[in-house]
Design a protein around this motif. Structure first.
Motif, PDB file in Angstrom:
ATOM      1  N   VAL A  50       0.603  -7.691  13.806  1.00 10.37           N
ATOM      2  CA  VAL A  50       1.823  -7.445  14.597  1.00 10.37           C
ATOM      3  C   VAL A  50       1.477  -6.670  15.880  1.00 10.37           C
ATOM      4  O   VAL A  50       1.881  -7.047  16.985  1.00 10.37           O
ATOM      5  CB  VAL A  50       2.859  -6.650  13.762  1.00 10.37           C
ATOM      6  N   HIS A  51       0.698  -5.603  15.729  1.00 11.74           N
ATOM      7  CA  HIS A  51       0.394  -4.771  16.895  1.00 11.74           C
ATOM      8  C   HIS A  51      -0.642  -5.382  17.823  1.00 11.74           C
ATOM      9  O   HIS A  51      -0.748  -4.989  18.979  1.00 11.74           O
ATOM     10  CB  HIS A  51      -0.026  -3.367  16.434  1.00 11.74           C
ATOM     11  N   CYS A  84       7.075  -7.768  11.472  1.00 10.54           N
ATOM     12  CA  CYS A  84       6.070  -7.820  10.417  1.00 10.54           C
ATOM     13  C   CYS A  84       6.634  -8.679   9.282  1.00 10.54           C
ATOM     14  O   CYS A  84       7.581  -8.268   8.600  1.00 10.54           O
ATOM     15  CB  CYS A  84       5.750  -6.416   9.916  1.00 10.54           C
ATOM     16  N   PHE A 110       0.836  -1.212   0.000  1.00  8.92           N
ATOM     17  CA  PHE A 110       0.000   0.000   0.000  1.00  8.92           C
ATOM     18  C   PHE A 110       0.871   1.263   0.000  1.00  8.92           C
ATOM     19  O   PHE A 110       0.463   2.307  -0.527  1.00  8.92           O
ATOM     20  CB  PHE A 110      -1.004  -0.008   1.184  1.00  8.92           C
ATOM     21  N   PHE A 141       5.453  -9.278   6.498  1.00  4.24           N
ATOM     22  CA  PHE A 141       5.287  -8.641   5.175  1.00  4.24           C
ATOM     23  C   PHE A 141       6.458  -7.685   4.904  1.00  4.24           C
ATOM     24  O   PHE A 141       7.056  -7.713   3.842  1.00  4.24           O
ATOM     25  CB  PHE A 141       3.966  -7.871   5.112  1.00  4.24           C
ATOM     26  N   MET A 142       6.747  -6.849   5.890  1.00  2.50           N
ATOM     27  CA  MET A 142       7.858  -5.896   5.734  1.00  2.50           C
ATOM     28  C   MET A 142       9.169  -6.640   5.494  1.00  2.50           C
ATOM     29  O   MET A 142      10.016  -6.201   4.717  1.00  2.50           O
ATOM     30  CB  MET A 142       7.995  -5.044   7.008  1.00  2.50           C
ATOM     31  N   CYS A 174      -0.084  -6.420   3.689  1.00  3.77           N
ATOM     32  CA  CYS A 174      -0.325  -5.864   5.031  1.00  3.77           C
ATOM     33  C   CYS A 174      -1.632  -6.468   5.536  1.00  3.77           C
ATOM     34  O   CYS A 174      -2.656  -6.388   4.839  1.00  3.77           O
ATOM     35  CB  CYS A 174      -0.423  -4.338   4.941  1.00  3.77           C
ATOM     36  N   CYS A 232      -4.035  -4.917  12.772  1.00  2.00           N
ATOM     37  CA  CYS A 232      -2.687  -5.330  12.346  1.00  2.00           C
ATOM     38  C   CYS A 232      -2.262  -6.522  13.202  1.00  2.00           C
ATOM     39  O   CYS A 232      -2.283  -6.426  14.436  1.00  2.00           O
ATOM     40  CB  CYS A 232      -1.721  -4.157  12.557  1.00  2.00           C
TER      41      CYS A 232
END
Ligand code: 13P
Ligand code: SF4
Length: 315
Positions: free
Chosen positions: A179-180, A272, A68, A274-275, A91, A177
Motif C-alpha cells: 500500500v505504501h 489495504c 500480526f 488485508f485490512m 499483511c 508494504c
C-alpha cells in the motif's frame, strides 16, 4: 435513512449489545472500515493497540485489524480469547519475511542486535531482540549501544528512514508494504502544485522519495495528532485511506486529500485489501460464534513476548 444504513445501524447496535453481554472489547486500527471504527471501544496505531491489549480486563478481545496485530494481542494475553473477524487478513510486509530465510540471515550475522518492526509474524518475533512500531522505532534504535551492529526487518523503507534519522548503519531486510509503496511522487507533486499551501504528511513505510518531500513523517496516530495541532488547514495524506475517517471527524473544517497512487486513475486513494477483509458483519459473526480465534503454542507466545515486553518498557 437508506435501507443499507438502517441495516448497518441495527448491526452496530447488535454488536454493542453482544460485546457488553460477553464482556468483550473491540480494538480497531485506523485503517478499518468506518462502520467498524464506530463500534470500536478503542481506535489506535499499532503501539497504542498493543498497550490497550496489554491492559484490558475484558474476557474476549475482538481485534479489528490484521493478523500480526491480533497475534500481538494474544501474546500479551495468553489466557484470553482473541478473535479476528477474518483470519485471512494478513499483511504484505509481514509476509515478506519468512522465518527460515530470516533464521539464515541471523546465522550469518550472529553479533547483530535484531530489531523487528511489529508488522511481522509471531515466529519472526521469537527471533528478535526487540520489537518496535512506527511511533517508537527511533527511540528503540537509539536505545541500542552505538558499538552494536543492527539487523532491521522487515520494512526496508522504515529502515532507511531510521538510518537517516539516527545516523546508524543497519542491515536491512528487503521487505515492503504494497500500500505504501503505491504512492506516486510525480502525481503527488502535481497535486501539491494545485494546493501549494498544503502540508504533506506520510507514514514511514512510504518510499524514501515520498518521505523526503513530506513536512511530517509518523505513525497513523502521529499523523492524526499533527493534523489536529497544526495551524495549517490543508493536508495531503500519504497512508492508507481508512485514516481519513477519524481525521476528518477530528478536524471537520480542514481539507484532507489522499495522496495519489501510481496505478490509480479512478479514486486517487490507497486501500489495504488485508485490512478491508474485515467487515462489520464478519465482526458480528465472529463475536457471536467465538470461532475465529488466534491460536498460538505456549512456547511461541513465551518467546515472542520477550521482545514485545522490551519494547513496551521503552515506550
Ligand atoms: P501504525 O502503527 O502507524 O498504525 O502502522 C500500522 C500499519 O500497518 C501501517 O501500514
Ligand atoms: Fe500491512 Fe501495509 Fe496493510 Fe499495513 S497497510 S497492514 S503494512 S499491507
Amino acid at each position: 435513512m437508506t435501507v443499507a444504513t438502517l441495516n448497518q445501524t441495527s448491526l452496530q447496535e447488535k454488536v454493542t449489545q453482544l460485546k457488553e453481554k460477553k464482556n468483550a472489547v473491540i480494538l480497531a486500527h485506523y485503517y478499518q472500515e468506518p462502520e467498524i471504527q464506530e463500534v470500536a471501544d478503542f481506535i489506535g496505531d499499532s503501539l497504542e493497540l498493543a498497550k490497550k491489549a496489554a491492559q484490558t480486563s475484558a474476557d474476549i478481545i475482538v481485534f479489528a485489524g490484521v493478523h500480526f496485530m491480533a497475534e500481538t494481542a494474544k501474546i500479551l494475553n495468553p489466557s484470553k480469547k482473541v478473535l479476528l473477524p477474518d483470519l485471512k487478513a494478513g499483511c504484505s510486509l509481514a509476509d515478506s519475511c519468512p522465518p527460515d530465510a530470516f533464521r539464515e540471515l541471523k546465522k550469518r550475522y550472529p553479533d547483530h542486535v535484531v530489531v523487528t518492526y511489529i508488522n511481522c509474524s509471531a515466529e519472526i518475533k521469537t527471533l528478535s531482540d526487540i520489537v518496535c512500531t512506527s511511533s517508537n522505532a527511533e527511540r528503540i534504535i537509539n536505545s541500542i549501544p552505538q558499538d552494536k551492529p543492527i539487523i532491521f526487518a522487515p520494512d526496508k523503507n522504515l529502515g532507511k528512514y531510521l538510518m537517516e534519522k539516527t545516523g546508524r548503519k543497519m542491515l536491512l531486510w528487503d521487505g515492503a508494504c504494497i500500500v505504501h509503496e503505491a504512492f506516486s511522487l510525480d502525481k503527488l507533486l502535481e497535486l501539491y502544485k494545485e494546493h501549494p499551501s498544503a502540508q504533506i504528511i506520510a507514514h514511514p513505510e512510504s518510499e524514501t522519495h515520498i518521505l523526503k518531500v513530506a513536512n511530517y513523517v509518523g505513525s497513523t496516530s502521529g499523523m492524526l495528532n499533527y493534523v489536529k495541532s497544526s495551524e495549517k488547514d490543508t493536508f495531503i495524506v500519504a497512508t492508507e485511506a481508512g485514516i481519513l475517517h477519524q481525521m476528518q471527524k477530528d478536524v471537520p473544517w480542514k481539507t484532507l486529500i489522499p495522496a495519489p497512487a501510481k496505478e490509480d486513475n479512478t479514486c486517487a486513494c490507497s486501500e489495504c485489501a488485508f485490512m478491508k477483509m474485515n467487515t462489520l458483519q464478519k465482526l458480528y459473526n465472529c463475536l457471536e460464534k467465538e470461532d475465529l480465534e488466534i491460536i498460538l503454542s505456549q512456547d511461541l507466545m513465551e518467546k515472542a513476548l520477550v521482545p514485545i515486553e522490551r519494547m513496551l518498557k521503552l515506550s
